[in-house]
Write a protein that holds these residues in place. Structure first.
Motif, PDB file in Angstrom:
ATOM      1  N   THR A  24      51.901  36.860  40.489  1.00 43.63           N
ATOM      2  CA  THR A  24      51.081  37.812  39.737  1.00 43.63           C
ATOM      3  C   THR A  24      50.833  37.295  38.330  1.00 43.63           C
ATOM      4  OG1 THR A  24      51.976  39.677  41.002  1.00 43.63           O
ATOM      5  CG2 THR A  24      50.915  40.175  38.900  1.00 43.63           C
ATOM      6  N   ARG A  25      49.567  37.310  37.941  1.00 49.00           N
ATOM      7  CA  ARG A  25      49.181  36.809  36.619  1.00 49.00           C
ATOM      8  C   ARG A  25      48.457  37.914  35.851  1.00 49.00           C
ATOM      9  NH1 ARG A  25      48.788  32.510  40.138  1.00 49.00           N
ATOM     10  NH2 ARG A  25      49.650  30.520  39.376  1.00 49.00           N
ATOM     11  N   PRO A  26      48.893  38.183  34.620  1.00 45.96           N
ATOM     12  CA  PRO A  26      48.236  39.228  33.825  1.00 45.96           C
ATOM     13  C   PRO A  26      46.851  38.786  33.360  1.00 45.96           C
ATOM     14  CG  PRO A  26      49.866  38.090  32.500  1.00 45.96           C
ATOM     15  CD  PRO A  26      50.022  37.554  33.900  1.00 45.96           C
ATOM     16  N   ASP A  73      36.728  33.450  44.816  1.00 47.61           N
ATOM     17  CA  ASP A  73      35.673  33.214  43.832  1.00 47.61           C
ATOM     18  C   ASP A  73      35.752  34.212  42.685  1.00 47.61           C
ATOM     19  OD1 ASP A  73      34.635  31.157  45.425  1.00 47.61           O
ATOM     20  OD2 ASP A  73      33.355  32.546  46.544  1.00 47.61           O
ATOM     21  N   VAL A  74      36.473  35.297  42.893  1.00 52.73           N
ATOM     22  CA  VAL A  74      36.638  36.336  41.877  1.00 52.73           C
ATOM     23  C   VAL A  74      37.956  36.157  41.123  1.00 52.73           C
ATOM     24  CG1 VAL A  74      36.845  38.827  41.457  1.00 52.73           C
ATOM     25  CG2 VAL A  74      35.225  37.970  43.175  1.00 52.73           C
ATOM     26  N   THR A  75      39.053  36.040  41.872  1.00 51.73           N
ATOM     27  CA  THR A  75      40.376  36.027  41.266  1.00 51.73           C
ATOM     28  C   THR A  75      40.837  34.642  40.839  1.00 51.73           C
ATOM     29  OG1 THR A  75      41.433  35.764  43.427  1.00 51.73           O
ATOM     30  CG2 THR A  75      41.066  38.010  42.638  1.00 51.73           C
ATOM     31  N   GLY A  76      40.321  33.592  41.495  1.00 53.09           N
ATOM     32  CA  GLY A  76      40.808  32.246  41.274  1.00 53.09           C
ATOM     33  C   GLY A  76      41.653  31.800  42.455  1.00 53.09           C
ATOM     34  N   LEU A  77      42.060  30.544  42.462  1.00 47.63           N
ATOM     35  CA  LEU A  77      42.828  30.009  43.583  1.00 47.63           C
ATOM     36  C   LEU A  77      43.647  28.814  43.140  1.00 47.63           C
ATOM     37  CD1 LEU A  77      40.415  27.988  45.875  1.00 47.63           C
ATOM     38  CD2 LEU A  77      39.722  28.888  43.676  1.00 47.63           C
ATOM     39  N   THR A 135      35.711  41.160  49.736  1.00 47.38           N
ATOM     40  CA  THR A 135      35.553  40.614  48.394  1.00 47.38           C
ATOM     41  C   THR A 135      35.575  41.717  47.342  1.00 47.38           C
ATOM     42  OG1 THR A 135      34.300  38.745  49.262  1.00 47.38           O
ATOM     43  CG2 THR A 135      34.073  39.213  46.923  1.00 47.38           C
ATOM     44  N   GLN A 136      34.980  42.856  47.660  1.00 49.30           N
ATOM     45  CA  GLN A 136      35.037  43.990  46.737  1.00 49.30           C
ATOM     46  C   GLN A 136      36.484  44.362  46.425  1.00 49.30           C
ATOM     47  OE1 GLN A 136      32.869  47.263  48.382  1.00 49.30           O
ATOM     48  NE2 GLN A 136      30.936  46.139  48.553  1.00 49.30           N
ATOM     49  N   SER A 137      37.340  44.310  47.458  1.00 49.18           N
ATOM     50  CA  SER A 137      38.739  44.712  47.269  1.00 49.18           C
ATOM     51  C   SER A 137      39.505  43.754  46.373  1.00 49.18           C
ATOM     52  CB  SER A 137      39.440  44.821  48.626  1.00 49.18           C
ATOM     53  OG  SER A 137      39.531  43.557  49.260  1.00 49.18           O
ATOM     54  N   ALA A 138      38.959  42.566  46.125  1.00 50.31           N
ATOM     55  CA  ALA A 138      39.634  41.616  45.230  1.00 50.31           C
ATOM     56  C   ALA A 138      39.754  42.171  43.818  1.00 50.31           C
ATOM     57  CB  ALA A 138      38.880  40.283  45.214  1.00 50.31           C
ATOM     58  N   LEU A 139      38.914  43.139  43.492  1.00 50.51           N
ATOM     59  CA  LEU A 139      38.954  43.729  42.157  1.00 50.51           C
ATOM     60  C   LEU A 139      39.938  44.888  42.037  1.00 50.51           C
ATOM     61  CD1 LEU A 139      35.193  43.843  41.069  1.00 50.51           C
ATOM     62  CD2 LEU A 139      37.016  42.509  40.019  1.00 50.51           C
ATOM     63  N   LEU A 140      40.465  45.379  43.165  1.00 55.32           N
ATOM     64  CA  LEU A 140      41.297  46.582  43.121  1.00 55.32           C
ATOM     65  C   LEU A 140      42.516  46.409  42.224  1.00 55.32           C
ATOM     66  CD1 LEU A 140      41.235  47.857  46.820  1.00 55.32           C
ATOM     67  CD2 LEU A 140      40.203  48.930  44.824  1.00 55.32           C
ATOM     68  N   GLU A 141      43.280  45.339  42.445  1.00 55.62           N
ATOM     69  CA  GLU A 141      44.473  45.121  41.639  1.00 55.62           C
ATOM     70  C   GLU A 141      44.106  44.859  40.182  1.00 55.62           C
ATOM     71  OE1 GLU A 141      48.526  42.342  41.500  1.00 55.62           O
ATOM     72  OE2 GLU A 141      46.773  41.677  42.630  1.00 55.62           O
ATOM     73  N   ALA A 142      43.050  44.079  39.971  1.00 60.87           N
ATOM     74  CA  ALA A 142      42.634  43.765  38.605  1.00 60.87           C
ATOM     75  C   ALA A 142      42.281  45.034  37.835  1.00 60.87           C
ATOM     76  CB  ALA A 142      41.448  42.807  38.634  1.00 60.87           C
ATOM     77  N   VAL A 157      46.229  40.024  38.592  1.00 61.18           N
ATOM     78  CA  VAL A 157      45.841  39.591  39.933  1.00 61.18           C
ATOM     79  C   VAL A 157      46.986  38.793  40.532  1.00 61.18           C
ATOM     80  CG1 VAL A 157      43.363  39.534  39.443  1.00 61.18           C
ATOM     81  CG2 VAL A 157      44.724  37.481  39.081  1.00 61.18           C
ATOM     82  N   THR A 158      47.126  38.911  41.840  1.00 63.78           N
ATOM     83  CA  THR A 158      48.164  38.176  42.555  1.00 63.78           C
ATOM     84  C   THR A 158      47.516  37.177  43.486  1.00 63.78           C
ATOM     85  OG1 THR A 158      49.670  40.085  42.464  1.00 63.78           O
ATOM     86  CG2 THR A 158      50.163  38.368  44.087  1.00 63.78           C
ATOM     87  N   VAL A 159      47.841  35.907  43.315  1.00 63.53           N
ATOM     88  CA  VAL A 159      47.318  34.834  44.155  1.00 63.53           C
ATOM     89  C   VAL A 159      48.501  34.041  44.697  1.00 63.53           C
ATOM     90  CG1 VAL A 159      45.878  32.756  44.249  1.00 63.53           C
ATOM     91  CG2 VAL A 159      45.192  34.691  42.807  1.00 63.53           C
TER      92      VAL A 159
END
Length: 324
Positions: free
Chosen positions: A149-151, A92-96, A130-137, A143-145
């Motif tokens: 990896t997408r900038p 819900d944060v990074t996309g899918l 879910t909090q950790s979903a922001l770490l890479e961003a 973000v990597t899905v």
């Protein structure tokens, strides 16, 4: 000094005077909605110009979300708000990736993190996963899905709000995530005059704000911040402060090398915001509590003291000043 060199210095000085003017316009505009908090507004802008992220912690109702929304209105940038809740998922944060029947293939649906400014509202109400979903961003600007990896759009800034951890229904942010925030600050209650002014404002005071700076100009200022001059004395002062936190008797964990980099970046931004092309030790000292305190783990005997980490930073500053 040659004429050419003098001309370059004069041109740079004019550029940094322009930075101070632009930040003043932003601050005055946001202050129309967030009354009585000019210092907090400037602190947030300093972090944004340094390419950092901001964590605003305070009790409900003091204007944390209002601050983020108001800052976003001042820039002609894409803004997204994520309301963190216990049932929010990382996707819900990074996309899918979603399978499209018509195309017989998976298609990536970007999440709300794909924006220039992201408001992570009440971030500590979501689960640690879910909090950790922001770490890479926050750390990499990407973000990597599913292995790709997408900038993210640039500039990219996360302004997160959280209620104090003792509030019901909250999770403590892991230290790794706290370390991604350049600055952590509290707003506090407004003084009486500011609260009276707040009551005079319309209910949706943010909608009355208009952009005062474009994305291109903001990017230009960010580049100027990176070019602020730093002397060997300032570099040694930064390292002296962070090193002193690591050896402090009341600290279980001191500031990391990443903290040193962020403290220097924030200090350079503060110098530019004040119209200077060179960073001074006073810039470092002014921002050290906001940049370092949330990265320090006080010893158990100091953990119950809400000002324990700030006290360690103050001691570290005194130690660094006393070192030749």
């Amino acid at each position: 000094m040659t004429g050419e060199r003098a001309g370059k210095v004069h041109e740079a000085a004019l550029d940094y005077e322009g930075v101070a003017d632009a930040v003043d316009r932003i601050t005055r505009n946001v202050a129309r909605a967030v009354t009585g908090k000019r210092d907090s507004i400037e602190l947030a802008v300093v972090a944004m110009l340094a390419g950092g992220h901001v964590l605003v912690e305070d009790v409900p109702g003091v204007g944390k979300t209002l601050l983020a929304r108001s800052l976003s209105r001042c820039m002609e940038a894409e803004f997204r708000r994520i309301q963190f809740t216990p049932d929010l998922l990382p996707g819900d944060v990074t996309g899918l990736n979603v399978y499209g029947r018509g195309r017989s293939a998976f298609e990536f649906w970007p999440g709300p993190v794909f924006a220039n400014m992201v408001l992570a509202d009440e971030i500590n109400r979501a689960s640690p996963k879910t909090q950790s979903a922001l770490l890479e961003a926050m750390g990499e600007g990407a973000v990597t899905v599913d292995g790709e990896t997408r900038p993210l759009p640039q500039p990219f800034c996360v302004i997160a709000t959280q209620n104090p951890v003792e509030q019901a229904g909250t999770y403590t942010l892991p230290h790794a995530e706290l370390d991604r925030f350049m600055i952590k600050m509290n707003l506090g209650y407004p003084d009486a005059a500011s609260e009276v002014e707040l009551l005079r404002l319309s209910r949706d005071s943010v909608s009355g704000l208009s952009p005062v700076i474009g994305l291109e100009e903001f990017g230009h200022i960010m580049r100027l911040v990176r070019e602020v001059s730093v002397s060997e004395t300032v570099l040694r002062f930064v390292v002296g402060v962070t090193s002193a936190t690591r050896g402090h008797e009341d600290a279980t964990l001191g500031a990391s090398p990443r903290a040193s980099r962020m403290l220097l970046a924030a200090a350079k931004s503060r110098a530019a915001v004040r119209g200077r092309a060179d960073c001074l030790p006073e810039d470092v000292a002014a921002l050290a509590p906001s940049v370092l305190a949330h990265r320090i783990l006080p010893a158990r005997r100091r953990a119950v003291d809400p000002g324990g980490a700030e006290s360690i930073v103050r001691d570290a500053l005194d130690s660094a000043r006393a070192t030749p």
